[in-house]
Scaffold this active site. Sequence first.
Site, PDB file in Angstrom:
ATOM      1  N   ASP A 122       3.102 -12.891  -9.065  1.00  9.33           N
ATOM      2  CA  ASP A 122       3.791 -11.713  -8.545  1.00  9.33           C
ATOM      3  C   ASP A 122       4.462 -12.072  -7.232  1.00  9.33           C
ATOM      4  O   ASP A 122       3.810 -12.593  -6.314  1.00  9.33           O
ATOM      5  CB  ASP A 122       2.792 -10.575  -8.344  1.00  9.33           C
ATOM      6  N   HIS A 129      10.711  -3.050   0.889  1.00  7.46           N
ATOM      7  CA  HIS A 129       9.278  -2.886   0.677  1.00  7.46           C
ATOM      8  C   HIS A 129       8.482  -3.709   1.688  1.00  7.46           C
ATOM      9  O   HIS A 129       7.498  -3.221   2.266  1.00  7.46           O
ATOM     10  CB  HIS A 129       8.912  -3.308  -0.740  1.00  7.46           C
ATOM     11  N   GLU A 195       2.878   0.080  -8.131  1.00 11.75           N
ATOM     12  CA  GLU A 195       4.026  -0.695  -7.674  1.00 11.75           C
ATOM     13  C   GLU A 195       5.000  -0.822  -8.837  1.00 11.75           C
ATOM     14  O   GLU A 195       4.694  -1.436  -9.859  1.00 11.75           O
ATOM     15  CB  GLU A 195       3.605  -2.081  -7.168  1.00 11.75           C
ATOM     16  N   GLU A 197       7.828  -2.387 -10.677  1.00 13.07           N
ATOM     17  CA  GLU A 197       8.372  -3.742 -10.638  1.00 13.07           C
ATOM     18  C   GLU A 197       9.086  -4.084 -11.942  1.00 13.07           C
ATOM     19  O   GLU A 197       8.963  -3.377 -12.953  1.00 13.07           O
ATOM     20  CB  GLU A 197       7.253  -4.763 -10.398  1.00 13.07           C
ATOM     21  N   ASP A 229       2.214  -3.048 -11.027  1.00 17.12           N
ATOM     22  CA  ASP A 229       1.162  -3.845 -10.404  1.00 17.12           C
ATOM     23  C   ASP A 229       0.240  -2.902  -9.632  1.00 17.12           C
ATOM     24  O   ASP A 229       0.371  -2.721  -8.422  1.00 17.12           O
ATOM     25  CB  ASP A 229       1.793  -4.888  -9.475  1.00 17.12           C
ATOM     26  N   ARG A 233      -5.247  -0.301  -2.265  1.00 16.25           N
ATOM     27  CA  ARG A 233      -4.755  -0.641  -0.925  1.00 16.25           C
ATOM     28  C   ARG A 233      -5.883  -0.855   0.079  1.00 16.25           C
ATOM     29  O   ARG A 233      -5.752  -1.677   0.982  1.00 16.25           O
ATOM     30  CB  ARG A 233      -3.826   0.476  -0.431  1.00 16.25           C
ATOM     31  N   GLN A 236      -7.313  -4.241  -0.703  1.00 21.65           N
ATOM     32  CA  GLN A 236      -6.302  -5.232  -0.331  1.00 21.65           C
ATOM     33  C   GLN A 236      -6.241  -5.434   1.179  1.00 21.65           C
ATOM     34  O   GLN A 236      -6.182  -6.580   1.657  1.00 21.65           O
ATOM     35  CB  GLN A 236      -4.928  -4.780  -0.849  1.00 21.65           C
ATOM     36  N   LYS A 249      -5.705  -6.417  -6.505  1.00 21.38           N
ATOM     37  CA  LYS A 249      -4.609  -6.460  -7.473  1.00 21.38           C
ATOM     38  C   LYS A 249      -5.060  -6.841  -8.882  1.00 21.38           C
ATOM     39  O   LYS A 249      -4.390  -6.508  -9.855  1.00 21.38           O
ATOM     40  CB  LYS A 249      -3.571  -7.494  -7.013  1.00 21.38           C
ATOM     41  N   THR A 253      -2.714  -4.943 -14.544  1.00 17.61           N
ATOM     42  CA  THR A 253      -1.261  -4.976 -14.403  1.00 17.61           C
ATOM     43  C   THR A 253      -0.693  -4.515 -15.731  1.00 17.61           C
ATOM     44  O   THR A 253      -0.953  -5.132 -16.768  1.00 17.61           O
ATOM     45  CB  THR A 253      -0.753  -6.392 -14.080  1.00 17.61           C
ATOM     46  N   THR A 343       7.214  -5.103  -5.661  1.00 16.50           N
ATOM     47  CA  THR A 343       7.640  -3.706  -5.630  1.00 16.50           C
ATOM     48  C   THR A 343       9.135  -3.580  -5.376  1.00 16.50           C
ATOM     49  O   THR A 343       9.682  -4.209  -4.468  1.00 16.50           O
ATOM     50  CB  THR A 343       6.884  -2.940  -4.536  1.00 16.50           C
ATOM     51  N   GLU A 357       4.390   3.555   0.595  1.00 18.31           N
ATOM     52  CA  GLU A 357       5.647   3.746   1.317  1.00 18.31           C
ATOM     53  C   GLU A 357       6.068   5.210   1.299  1.00 18.31           C
ATOM     54  O   GLU A 357       6.505   5.764   2.307  1.00 18.31           O
ATOM     55  CB  GLU A 357       6.746   2.903   0.682  1.00 18.31           C
TER      56      GLU A 357
END
Length: 410
Positions: A122, A129, A195, A197, A229, A233, A236, A249, A253, A343, A357
């Site tokens: 990824d 982003h 996310e 993507e 994805d 948070r 992470q 993560k 996915t 992202t 975001e």
Amino acid sequence: MSTESPFTVPHDDPFGPHNLPYGVFRTAADPRPRIGVRYGYRVLDAGAAARATGAPPDLAELLAAPVLNPLLAAGRPAWTRVRTALTAWLTGEAHREAVGPLLVPLAEAELLLPFEVADYVDFYASEHHAVNVGRIFRAGADPLTPNWKHLPIGYHGRAGTVVVSGSPVVRPCGQRRAAGEAAPSYGPSLRLDVEAELGFVVGGASERGSRVAMAEADDHVFGVCLLNDWSARDVQAWEYVPLGPFLGKSFATSVSPWVVPLEALAHARTAPPARDTPLLPYLDDSAAQPPCGLDIAMELRLNGHTVSRPPFAAMYWTYAQMVAHLTVNGASLRPGDLFASGTVSGPAADSVGALIELTHGGERPVELPDGSSRAFLEDGDEVVITATAPGPGGVRIGLGEVAGRVEPAR
């Protein structure tokens, strides 16, 4: 009962003859996984069509597989032959009697993971982003790390947890340290995110120890799919220093069931955004023709409500640069490799591809039309990502959707 011909597809259908994405499906009547090609609201049993039309044995063998990997491994000349044959079977008059019965209504098809994922990488290719998240994770510091505009940053993910659209997403557990706490705690993620993507599916292999130049990327990239994805948070943020994403993560996915061939996106090619930092020669695409940016319009929906429309054309790094950087150290490509864009976010507040975001790190929850609000995902929430791209004659190319519903931690 409708008497409409299965070949009747409106000119502006996003899954018409200008698209022909590949997938794998099965039906209640025939539970064997087999390669399908979407045509309007039907799925062509590609292997059966090859047999029924008397296709050359090598082509028929590729389409008879239960996954796309043999076709991926066959390389660009074979991909072109197969696409040409599919177009003839679906648009010409000669094969209608043989092919018509092999067009299965989409509602009767169970869509499966279309290929066996070899490796998953990824990237982090959106400047918007990266800046937005950098300001949240590294408040007061430069939001972009010093290397960001010199190379496409990425991390090696977990191929075994890539799942097809519609698969449930179980809320992950792990360590997380809340603001103001000295020690971490363990439990379900409290800041589960998405996310939006684009995923790139690799076909043609490369030899370990060799490098793939940007100009050769199209010989190795078979097509694209949508990708989510999912990201914990809080997990992470606690784990990613100094090595980067790991358990935040790797739990899931999601990918869309359709892989749109790169040829179908010829009209979506566009130049990437202007860059203000000189690039080393192996990443310098200033003279690349055709350009490798892609004008793909994405839409992110939460519980049926559109919350954002990320523009892929705003991505700083292109798929060709990602391939070049991925292999510059001699790492090999294998059929079934999947690499994601990171992202997709644009400059506007309603064009970002992640809740972190959209809600400014959870501080400003997004208000939904049903009266509810979200800072991060709750159990039972459903996320759907869709996308289209320009095609010939003003039509749009459909990329389908990638969907997932959050289930409680186990």
